[in-house]
Design a protein around this motif. Structure first.
Motif, PDB file in Angstrom:
ATOM      1  N   LEU A   1      -6.100  -9.212  -7.581  1.00 54.72           N
ATOM      2  CA  LEU A   1      -6.581  -8.712  -8.872  1.00 54.72           C
ATOM      3  C   LEU A   1      -5.672  -7.596  -9.387  1.00 54.72           C
ATOM      4  N   LEU A   2      -5.357  -6.665  -8.499  1.00 55.60           N
ATOM      5  CA  LEU A   2      -4.557  -5.526  -8.939  1.00 55.60           C
ATOM      6  C   LEU A   2      -3.147  -5.959  -9.318  1.00 55.60           C
ATOM      7  N   LEU A   3      -2.614  -6.901  -8.566  1.00 57.50           N
ATOM      8  CA  LEU A   3      -1.280  -7.401  -8.915  1.00 57.50           C
ATOM      9  C   LEU A   3      -1.333  -8.040 -10.295  1.00 57.50           C
ATOM     10  N   GLY A   4      -2.343  -8.887 -10.503  1.00 61.49           N
ATOM     11  CA  GLY A   4      -2.492  -9.546 -11.800  1.00 61.49           C
ATOM     12  C   GLY A   4      -2.639  -8.532 -12.928  1.00 61.49           C
ATOM     13  N   PHE A   5      -3.416  -7.484 -12.665  1.00 68.12           N
ATOM     14  CA  PHE A   5      -3.620  -6.455 -13.692  1.00 68.12           C
ATOM     15  C   PHE A   5      -2.306  -5.812 -14.107  1.00 68.12           C
ATOM     16  N   ASN A   6      -1.345  -5.822 -13.183  1.00 68.53           N
ATOM     17  CA  ASN A   6      -0.087  -5.136 -13.428  1.00 68.53           C
ATOM     18  C   ASN A   6       0.981  -6.048 -14.018  1.00 68.53           C
TER      19      ASN A   6
ATOM     20  N   PRO B   1       0.220  -2.775  -1.419  1.00 70.25           N
ATOM     21  CA  PRO B   1       0.814  -4.114  -1.501  1.00 70.25           C
ATOM     22  C   PRO B   1       0.976  -4.608  -2.933  1.00 70.25           C
ATOM     23  N   ALA B   2      -0.034  -4.399  -3.769  1.00 66.09           N
ATOM     24  CA  ALA B   2       0.047  -4.887  -5.144  1.00 66.09           C
ATOM     25  C   ALA B   2       1.234  -4.242  -5.855  1.00 66.09           C
ATOM     26  N   LEU B   3       1.450  -2.972  -5.585  1.00 66.65           N
ATOM     27  CA  LEU B   3       2.569  -2.295  -6.248  1.00 66.65           C
ATOM     28  C   LEU B   3       3.909  -2.748  -5.683  1.00 66.65           C
TER      29      LEU B   3
ATOM     30  N   LEU C   1       5.548 -15.721  -6.500  1.00 66.00           N
ATOM     31  CA  LEU C   1       6.568 -14.967  -5.767  1.00 66.00           C
ATOM     32  C   LEU C   1       6.111 -13.512  -5.562  1.00 66.00           C
ATOM     33  N   GLY C   2       5.564 -12.948  -6.625  1.00 69.54           N
ATOM     34  CA  GLY C   2       5.073 -11.573  -6.532  1.00 69.54           C
ATOM     35  C   GLY C   2       3.975 -11.455  -5.487  1.00 69.54           C
ATOM     36  N   ALA C   3       3.080 -12.443  -5.463  1.00 72.80           N
ATOM     37  CA  ALA C   3       1.988 -12.430  -4.492  1.00 72.80           C
ATOM     38  C   ALA C   3       2.544 -12.535  -3.076  1.00 72.80           C
ATOM     39  N   LEU C   4       3.572 -13.366  -2.923  1.00 70.31           N
ATOM     40  CA  LEU C   4       4.175 -13.529  -1.593  1.00 70.31           C
ATOM     41  C   LEU C   4       4.764 -12.204  -1.124  1.00 70.31           C
ATOM     42  N   VAL C   5       5.456 -11.526  -2.025  1.00 72.25           N
ATOM     43  CA  VAL C   5       6.051 -10.242  -1.637  1.00 72.25           C
ATOM     44  C   VAL C   5       4.940  -9.225  -1.360  1.00 72.25           C
ATOM     45  N   ALA C   6       3.923  -9.218  -2.230  1.00 69.54           N
ATOM     46  CA  ALA C   6       2.840  -8.247  -2.055  1.00 69.54           C
ATOM     47  C   ALA C   6       2.166  -8.421  -0.696  1.00 69.54           C
ATOM     48  N   ILE C   7       1.718  -9.639  -0.427  1.00 69.72           N
ATOM     49  CA  ILE C   7       0.976  -9.873   0.819  1.00 69.72           C
ATOM     50  C   ILE C   7       1.931  -9.989   2.002  1.00 69.72           C
ATOM     51  N   GLY C   8       2.957 -10.779   1.832  1.00 67.87           N
ATOM     52  CA  GLY C   8       3.855 -11.050   2.949  1.00 67.87           C
ATOM     53  C   GLY C   8       4.649  -9.832   3.353  1.00 67.87           C
ATOM     54  N   VAL C   9       5.342  -9.235   2.378  1.00 66.84           N
ATOM     55  CA  VAL C   9       6.210  -8.103   2.709  1.00 66.84           C
ATOM     56  C   VAL C   9       5.418  -6.795   2.717  1.00 66.84           C
TER      57      VAL C   9
ATOM     58  N   ALA D   1       5.955   6.230  -8.972  1.00 69.24           N
ATOM     59  CA  ALA D   1       5.394   7.500  -8.505  1.00 69.24           C
ATOM     60  C   ALA D   1       4.431   7.271  -7.345  1.00 69.24           C
ATOM     61  N   ILE D   2       3.573   6.249  -7.479  1.00 70.95           N
ATOM     62  CA  ILE D   2       2.609   5.994  -6.404  1.00 70.95           C
ATOM     63  C   ILE D   2       3.336   5.566  -5.137  1.00 70.95           C
ATOM     64  N   LEU D   3       4.311   4.668  -5.297  1.00 70.95           N
ATOM     65  CA  LEU D   3       5.023   4.209  -4.101  1.00 70.95           C
ATOM     66  C   LEU D   3       5.761   5.362  -3.421  1.00 70.95           C
ATOM     67  N   ILE D   4       6.366   6.228  -4.240  1.00 73.34           N
ATOM     68  CA  ILE D   4       7.080   7.366  -3.644  1.00 73.34           C
ATOM     69  C   ILE D   4       6.101   8.238  -2.855  1.00 73.34           C
ATOM     70  N   MET D   5       4.942   8.492  -3.470  1.00 74.85           N
ATOM     71  CA  MET D   5       3.986   9.347  -2.768  1.00 74.85           C
ATOM     72  C   MET D   5       3.343   8.632  -1.582  1.00 74.85           C
ATOM     73  N   ASN D   6       3.227   7.298  -1.648  1.00 76.70           N
ATOM     74  CA  ASN D   6       2.768   6.543  -0.470  1.00 76.70           C
ATOM     75  C   ASN D   6       3.640   6.886   0.729  1.00 76.70           C
ATOM     76  N   ALA D   7       4.934   6.991   0.463  1.00 77.60           N
ATOM     77  CA  ALA D   7       5.860   7.278   1.555  1.00 77.60           C
ATOM     78  C   ALA D   7       5.610   8.665   2.135  1.00 77.60           C
ATOM     79  N   PHE D   8       5.092   9.554   1.306  1.00 77.11           N
ATOM     80  CA  PHE D   8       4.848  10.916   1.793  1.00 77.11           C
ATOM     81  C   PHE D   8       3.478  11.069   2.461  1.00 77.11           C
ATOM     82  N   THR D   9       2.643  10.029   2.350  1.00 77.24           N
ATOM     83  CA  THR D   9       1.279  10.147   2.856  1.00 77.24           C
ATOM     84  C   THR D   9       1.209  10.544   4.336  1.00 77.24           C
ATOM     85  N   PRO D  10       1.991   9.905   5.210  1.00 76.87           N
ATOM     86  CA  PRO D  10       1.912  10.327   6.618  1.00 76.87           C
ATOM     87  C   PRO D  10       2.274  11.800   6.794  1.00 76.87           C
ATOM     88  N   LEU D  11       3.262  12.243   6.034  1.00 74.59           N
ATOM     89  CA  LEU D  11       3.665  13.648   6.130  1.00 74.59           C
ATOM     90  C   LEU D  11       2.526  14.559   5.668  1.00 74.59           C
TER      91      LEU D  11
END
Lengths: 283, 320, 448
Positions: free
Chosen positions: B84-89, B124-126, B101-109, B296-306
């Motif tokens: 749903l979120l991927l579709g929304f985007n 994943p959706a992002l 293809l987008g779904a494959l990358v989202a779920i697969g990768v 921005a969200i993906l960048i901050m995702n990377a900082f989440t563990p920190l």
């Protein structure tokens, strides 16, 4: 000036200066290491298993050197390398290695699913330590194996596996290095490191129950009930002691006559690795 | 007497479940979904259906045939949500193969490579969306004009408000009502700020999320864009437009609040939210892309563990 | 309305027995008195096989300062001293008495008349503490910490408030609630005794507002008996009955991490049942031989509050409430959040038995755990400000150093994290292993 030349000169100068700094630093801040430690570490198996009780081979090497300076290597044993490795270590340190007895982990519980009925059902993380916190656990025996396999998880040599038929862990004698990890992992202290014995032959009481006979028997058909018959038949060697309704065979004194095995009414005493020639037909 | 069950306390459970949370978010997306269908019609329906179906399918196939699990994880609702979120985007005129293809990358990768639900460091959706955006920029940035209910691939396209703004054309923006309702070009689920806020309110009411992330993102963006607007109204958009355009609202309410990839403590969540707000505005105003929410969200995702490592909750009995 | 500030959950209350008046349970045929009814050193038996005992006869003396004596709650003959299964799930030493008749020690005042403070002006603090110590009173809320220890503040600490824990935040349990409704005056005199023992002039009784009748009655009686005692209604939230949470809710002070104890912030917390027991011990000369226990469960015919003699087997208590339902899957000693699952019903009631909860097989079984979705709900409900997801993970990986660094030893084991986890993860199972290991490591380090 040629710019290429200039670059080479500048970079060369920087490199030279850095090299100087590094040289000075390495001299000034050099950590003095006893070279014997490295030499000892070289002959160790480098499995870093921790079986010796130290955090890794280099820590063990350090401990050996320290022990050698103290005058004796007694008690230091690399369970993986065994006697040959310890002889080498002793050679490097100019010492005599203590004669190490080959040992093996023995699970002192024979409370199989059949012999020891489950009286409760444990629901939670499949860990002996967690089940231990519920008290007695699934069976009626407070001392017996909990069967969740903490020892299996602790073994780094794949030497223990659970037998689904009995619900008990089994030790693969060839793989066991007697590192003692399982002994520490077992919350009930069931596993003991015992000398392997000549040709691997040994006699063991496969029970850990300090309950009185009737209580132990009620919980498990294979329990040691503390009747003392084995002690009586062993009057010649005095290898068996009875404490808290539990017989214990001292491996040092046991002469492997197997009389106790015959005498035991519950079959709690087991012989390992004897030729298959039952002296008496067992039921 | 029958055998009693023994276990350690607690012996009762509050009844919350992964499914309740995942489907709860899906329900919260319904208003925005309806808005998307209202504005983009057939195209939106096709894109969403494809996205959800392919996400669920990939989740099932990968978990069953590659990871060797039983494949039951499809029922937990997380794959549906990602779909749903991927579709929304996505724009509502995106070709089917790109969505798959987008779904494959989202779920697969984005998700299963890391071990499935709960293990993925990035939303994943992002991941799927940004992959498409970078790989297929033309298709991903030709936005259909709202109101073409029966068209899919053939929809007429036009620049989004953010696209206009990045070209410096601030005079041609939609009015406030259209901005709030979503009557403008854009990804099919991100246009209607009101519908998204409604969903967000539901999430807050159901206690699926806490206020920290959405409020800190929206607050930061509002304050900073307000300052910029006051400083130079001819170059910068007014805060209302900033808040209601692009993926900001969707991102703040639904993407950044993703459990798995957001920080665990309230303080960490506020830091995370504020940073997302700042990065978004930086990308929007001074970056190469007209929209920066996903990045921005993906960048901050990377900082989440920190953030998790350094933002501990205040322990009971220590100084406030 | 006040409550504690960090975390907490609100489980279904299920106070099935709230309206059932306290009933006296019948005498057992055989009573079993565990030597381990309290935290600390076990009691040491002073009777031998064959000894005749009466109700109130000393069976075992305290085994140290942090310990408590055990008295017989029945009259009869000591049949044996043996190891038997108790509520902890292990076999431990106990004195077993075959019951004959119901003969009481004459020193015990069995009349229902209220003895007020004014009636006993000679009582001073040491006398009260001594009496409490002799009577074998322990924390009746379930912690079973010997009561006299708490009434003896360590040097350098000054108590400012007595806080009475009448929160009963555990679902199902109603023993304290009924006790307040039926014996308010005795409890209040007990509170006065505690105040005198620790030398303070302010006391609060914390009651959650799901017991409006108790709040009303206690407020009214407190005004009549001693205006220094204030009833404080509290919002409903678990684990408000936790000592640290209650102190914060009532006086707004947080007890720092161990080794700090409540007295370090000037608070002495006692359970309402303990206050009642203290009254009986000091004013009626009655040692701790019985207590109110809630016997409950959704399938049970008559959920009740029983005044039962210590040492009574749980099976008998269940029989008095309509018998064990067919599909009972789990029996819990205590409440559902922190209680202990029992292995058998042939287990005697002890000083800390506040409840007996029967759960059906369906209720009892845990759901299959799923992957952690990092929703942070465990972090938000932890009343101690810990990160249960992290601690459980560290414990699972045997990273004891990390667990210690993240304050695993502060864990109350209240169970809020596991209660709330949408993935049904057994967080507390893991954390208990971690906590006990880390505590062991710390003890070993301190011993060195």
């Amino acid at each position: 000036m040629n710019p290429i030349l200039l670059a080479i000169v500048i970079l060369g100068a920087i490199a030279l200066a850095s090299a100087l700094v590094l040289y000075v630093a390495s001299r000034r801040f050099a950590v003095k290491v006893d070279e014997r430690i490295d030499r000892v570490a070289e002959v160790l198996p480098q499995a870093n298993c921790g079986g010796c009780g130290f955090p890794g081979c280099s820590a063990f090497a350090e401990a050996c050197v320290k022990a050698a300076d103290g005058g004796s290597l007694e008690g230091r044993l690399c369970p993986v390398g065994g006697q040959p490795v310890m002889d080498k270590v002793a050679g490097i340190l100019g010492m005599q290695a203590g004669a190490a007895v080959a040992r093996v982990a023995v699970v002192r519980c024979n409370g199989t699913c059949e012999a020891r009925p489950r009286v409760a059902e444990f629901d939670g993380v499949q860990s002996c330590r967690v089940q231990q916190m519920t008290g007695r656990g699934e069976t009626g025996c407070v001392y017996g194996c909990l069967g969740c396999g903490d020892c299996v998880a602790a073994c780094r040599f794949g030497a223990i596996r659970m037998n689904p038929a009995t619900g008990l862990p089994e030790v693969d004698e060839d793989k066991c290095t007697a590192c003692g990890a399982c002994v520490k992992a077992c919350p009930r202290g069931i596993i003991e490191l015992r000398p392997k014995g000549p040709k691997g032959r040994r006699m063991v009481v496969l029970c850990n129950s300090k309950d009185k006979g009737a209580v132990a028997r009620k919980a498990c058909a294979n329990a040691c009930i503390g009747c003392g018959k084995c002690v009586k038949v062993c009057d010649k060697f005095v290898a068996i002691t009875l404490e808290n309704s539990l017989a214990y065979i001292d491996p040092e004194k046991c002469k492997l006559c197997r009389k106790c095995e015959e005498a035991c009414p519950t079959g709690a005493i087991h012989s390992f690795n004897f030729p298959v020639k039952p002296i008496k037909k067992e039921e | 007497m029958s055998k009693f069950i023994i276990s350690l306390s607690p012996h009762v459970h509050g009844g919350d479940s992964v499914e309740k949370n995942m489907y709860g978010v899906c329900v919260a997306l319904v208003p925005a979904l309806l808005a998307g269908l209202y504005f983009f019609g057939l195209g939106a329906a096709i894109v969403l259906t494809t996205s959800v179906v392919s996400c669920v399918a990939f989740e099932f196939l990968i978990s069953k045939y590659i990871l060797g699990r039983d494949g039951r994880s499809v029922t937990d609702g997380s794959a549906i949500l990602t779909g749903l979120l991927l579709g929304f985007n996505l724009p509502s005129n995106l070709p089917l193969w790109l969505i798959v293809l987008g779904a494959l990358v989202a779920i697969g990768v984005g998700k299963m490579t890391f071990g499935g639900l709960g293990q993925n460091p990035f939303n994943p959706a992002l991941v799927g969306r940004v992959f498409l955006l970078i790989s297929f920029p033309v298709q991903m940035t030709s936005w259909p004009v709202a109101g073409q209910l029966t068209s899919y691939l053939d929809a007429q396209t036009a620049a989004t408000p953010l696209g206009l703004a990045s070209q410096g054309r601030l005079d041609n923006l939609p009015d406030a009502t259209d901005l709030l309702l979503g009557n403008m070009g854009g990804s099919l689920g991100e246009v209607s700020a009101l519908a998204l806020l409604l969903g967000c309110a539901w999430l807050l009411w159901k206690r699926i999320i806490t206020w920290h992330i959405p409020v800190s993102i929206l607050g930061t963006v509002a304050v900073l864009s307000g300052l910029l607007y006051v400083a130079d109204p001819s170059t910068y958009m007014n805060p209302l437009t900033v808040l209601t355009t692009g993926g900001l609202m969707l991102g703040a309410c639904f993407m950044a609040t993703d459990y798995v990839t957001s920080p665990m403590t309230p303080r960490g969540q506020v830091i995370y939210g504020v940073m997302i707000g700042i990065i978004t505005l930086v990308i929007r105003n001074w970056g190469a892309y007209p929209e920066g929410m996903s990045f921005a969200i993906l960048i901050m995702n990377a900082f989440t563990p920190l953030i998790n490592t350094y933002c501990k909750p205040r322990r009971f009995g220590t100084k406030k | 309305m006040k409550t504690f500030s960090k975390g907490g959950v609100h489980p279904d209350e299920n106070k099935l027995s709230a309206s059932s008046a306290i009933r006296e349970a019948g005498l057992p045929k055989q009573a079993v008195f565990s030597m381990f009814q309290h935290i600390g050193a076990p009691a040491k038996p002073v009777v031998a096989k064959g000894d005749e005992v009466k109700v109130g006869t000393l069976l075992a003396e305290a085994g140290g300062f942090v310990s408590a004596p055990v008295y017989s709650s029945v009259s009869g003959k000591v049949s044996k001293i043996d190891h038997v299964l108790d509520a902890s799930g292990t076999c431990r030493q106990a004195v077993i008495v075959d019951v004959e008749g119901d003969e009481w020690e004459e020193s015990i005042d069995r009349s229902p008349a209220l003895v007020r403070m004014e009636d006993r002006p000679e009582l001073d603090a040491p006398a009260i503490v001594q009496k409490v110590k002799e009577a074998g009173i322990v924390g009746m809320g379930g912690a079973t910490f010997p009561c006299h220890v708490k009434l003896t503040p360590p040097p350098g600490c000054k108590a400012e408030y007595v806080i009475i824990n009448a929160v009963e935040c555990e679902p199902y349990l109603t023993a304290d609630h009924r006790l307040m409704l039926e014996h308010p005056d005795e409890i209040l005199v007990g509170v006065q005794l505690i105040m005198k023992a620790v030398g303070v002039s302010k006391a609060f009784i914390g009651i959650e507002r799901n017991k409006p009748d108790a709040i009303r009655l206690m407020t009214e009686r407190a005004q009549a008996i001693d205006s220094r005692i204030k009833v404080m209604p509290l919002q409903m939230k678990y684990p408000q009955g936790g000592e640290k949470q209650l102190i914060e809710a009532v006086i707004g002070r947080e007890v720092p991490a161990p080794p700090a104890i409540p007295i370090n912030v000037g608070a002495v917390v006692q359970n309402v049942g303990t206050a009642f027991a203290i009254y009986q011990a000091v004013m009626k000369n009655k040692p701790l031989i019985d207590r109110v226990i809630t016997v409950t469960g959704k399938q049970l015919a008559r959920p009740s509050n029983l005044l039962a003699r210590l040492g009574t087997p749980f099976s008998q208590l269940i029989d008095e409430c309509g018998g064990l339902p067919e599909n009972t899957g789990k029996v819990i000693g205590g409440g559902p959040m922190m209680g202990k699952a029992l292995l058998s019903l042939d287990v005697p009631m002890t000083k800390g038995s506040s409840g007996l909860l029967l759960m059906t097989k369906e209720e009892a079984r845990r759901a299959e755990p799923q992957a952690c979705i990092r929703c942070a709900k465990c972090v938000s409900v932890c009343p101690m400000g810990l990160e249960p997801y992290l601690l459980a993970k560290l414990s699972g990986k045997a990273d004891w150093e990390g667990a210690e660094k993240n304050d695993i030893t502060s864990c109350l084991e209240c169970g809020c994290c596991q209660f709330t986890c949408p993935s049904h993860r057994p967080l507390l199972d893991h954390m208990r292993v971690g906590k006990s290991t880390v505590m062991g490591i710390i003890r070993a380090r301190n011993a060195r």
